[in-house]
Enzyme design. Sequence first.
Site, PDB file in Angstrom:
ATOM      1  N   GLY A  13       0.825  -1.197   0.000  1.00 21.17           N
ATOM      2  CA  GLY A  13       0.000   0.000   0.000  1.00 21.17           C
ATOM      3  C   GLY A  13       0.860   1.248   0.000  1.00 21.17           C
ATOM      4  N   VAL A  18       0.946  -5.017   3.029  1.00 20.07           N
ATOM      5  CA  VAL A  18      -0.347  -5.541   3.467  1.00 20.07           C
ATOM      6  C   VAL A  18      -0.301  -7.067   3.404  1.00 20.07           C
ATOM      7  CG1 VAL A  18      -2.842  -5.410   3.149  1.00 20.07           C
ATOM      8  CG2 VAL A  18      -1.398  -3.523   2.365  1.00 20.07           C
ATOM      9  N   LYS A  33      -2.242  -4.333   7.869  1.00 13.65           N
ATOM     10  CA  LYS A  33      -1.422  -3.292   7.240  1.00 13.65           C
ATOM     11  C   LYS A  33      -0.361  -2.832   8.209  1.00 13.65           C
ATOM     12  CE  LYS A  33      -4.740  -1.241   4.168  1.00 13.65           C
ATOM     13  NZ  LYS A  33      -4.325  -0.838   2.853  1.00 13.65           N
ATOM     14  N   ASP A 127      -7.472  10.239  -1.195  1.00 10.02           N
ATOM     15  CA  ASP A 127      -6.600   9.455  -2.086  1.00 10.02           C
ATOM     16  C   ASP A 127      -7.367   8.274  -2.690  1.00 10.02           C
ATOM     17  OD1 ASP A 127      -4.199   8.844  -3.389  1.00 10.02           O
ATOM     18  OD2 ASP A 127      -3.502   7.554  -1.762  1.00 10.02           O
ATOM     19  N   PRO A 130      -8.803   3.170  -7.858  1.00 19.70           N
ATOM     20  CA  PRO A 130      -9.345   1.804  -7.967  1.00 19.70           C
ATOM     21  C   PRO A 130      -8.638   0.795  -7.059  1.00 19.70           C
ATOM     22  CG  PRO A 130      -9.150   2.803 -10.136  1.00 19.70           C
ATOM     23  CD  PRO A 130      -8.475   3.747  -9.176  1.00 19.70           C
TER      24      PRO A 130
END
Length: 298
Positions: A13, A18, A33, A127, A130
């Site tokens: 990420g 992650v 995360k 932010d 997709p």
Amino acid sequence: MENFQKVEKIGEGTYGVVYKAKNKLTGEVVALKKIRLDTETEGVPSTAIREISLLKELNHPNIVKLLDVIHTENKLYLVFEFLHQDLKKFMDASALTGLPLPLIKSYLFQLLQGLAFCHSHRVLHRDLKPQNLLINAEGSIKLADFGLARAFGVPVRTYTHEVVTLWYRAPEILLGCKYYSTAVDIWSLGCIFAEMVTRRALFPGDSEIDQLFRIFRTLGTPDEVVWPGVTSMPDYKPSFPKWARQDFSKVVPPLDEDGRSLLSQMLHYDPNKRISAKAALAHPFFQDVTKPVPHLRL
């Protein structure tokens, strides 16, 4: 952390690695995360911890649930509900056929519901892209990483030095506006809507100026008439080329009139006139919205 067994790395990420992991006590599968901060030496800022803790209160079917925050020895782990795939991978896998319109409509409707909920709690995303929209086999789509930008900032590069994408960034941010609103998320979602429909990014810029000019070439160079105050924004230049606005039927040819009308309101230059998530949910485009199940190749 000893309660979690890492199963596999599922991605990288903006802020760190992650993992798919399993809670040893409950058997629950989660996304873990690991947040890497530049302040590794001083530990995690207390402001960030406070911000993140507030996100545990954001309960909505279209928001990826933050289950827990684990703070150990200068490291921060966020435990989220696990979903199988992100919209980017799903769109890539469906590149030949594209997504069926009822699914696009369902996804957009659900994402607007998630946004309306967060915005009503004064939480921005900042932010959206997709890659942080996650889907499951039942036809649900959820917004991930909500509120992280406020807690940790939006870096220029990720911790692995990848450039953070500008493709979905609102023009007011690109023009240097420091005080922006929930409208920045609506802009990003508008770009994602167009991408689902046409199967290609609407404004794939590779620098801030290229990003702005791609927007201007499609929507026309903004002036004081369409966007009062634009010429006094920090990064506005009177020397910007003056492009004319393109017809929306050429920008997103597959969309009907209702779809084009909604998209143009989501991509309004003036953030004060940009449609809100709540108002967008009442748009005629969603009159016949259903919840189809996607064909996922998991």
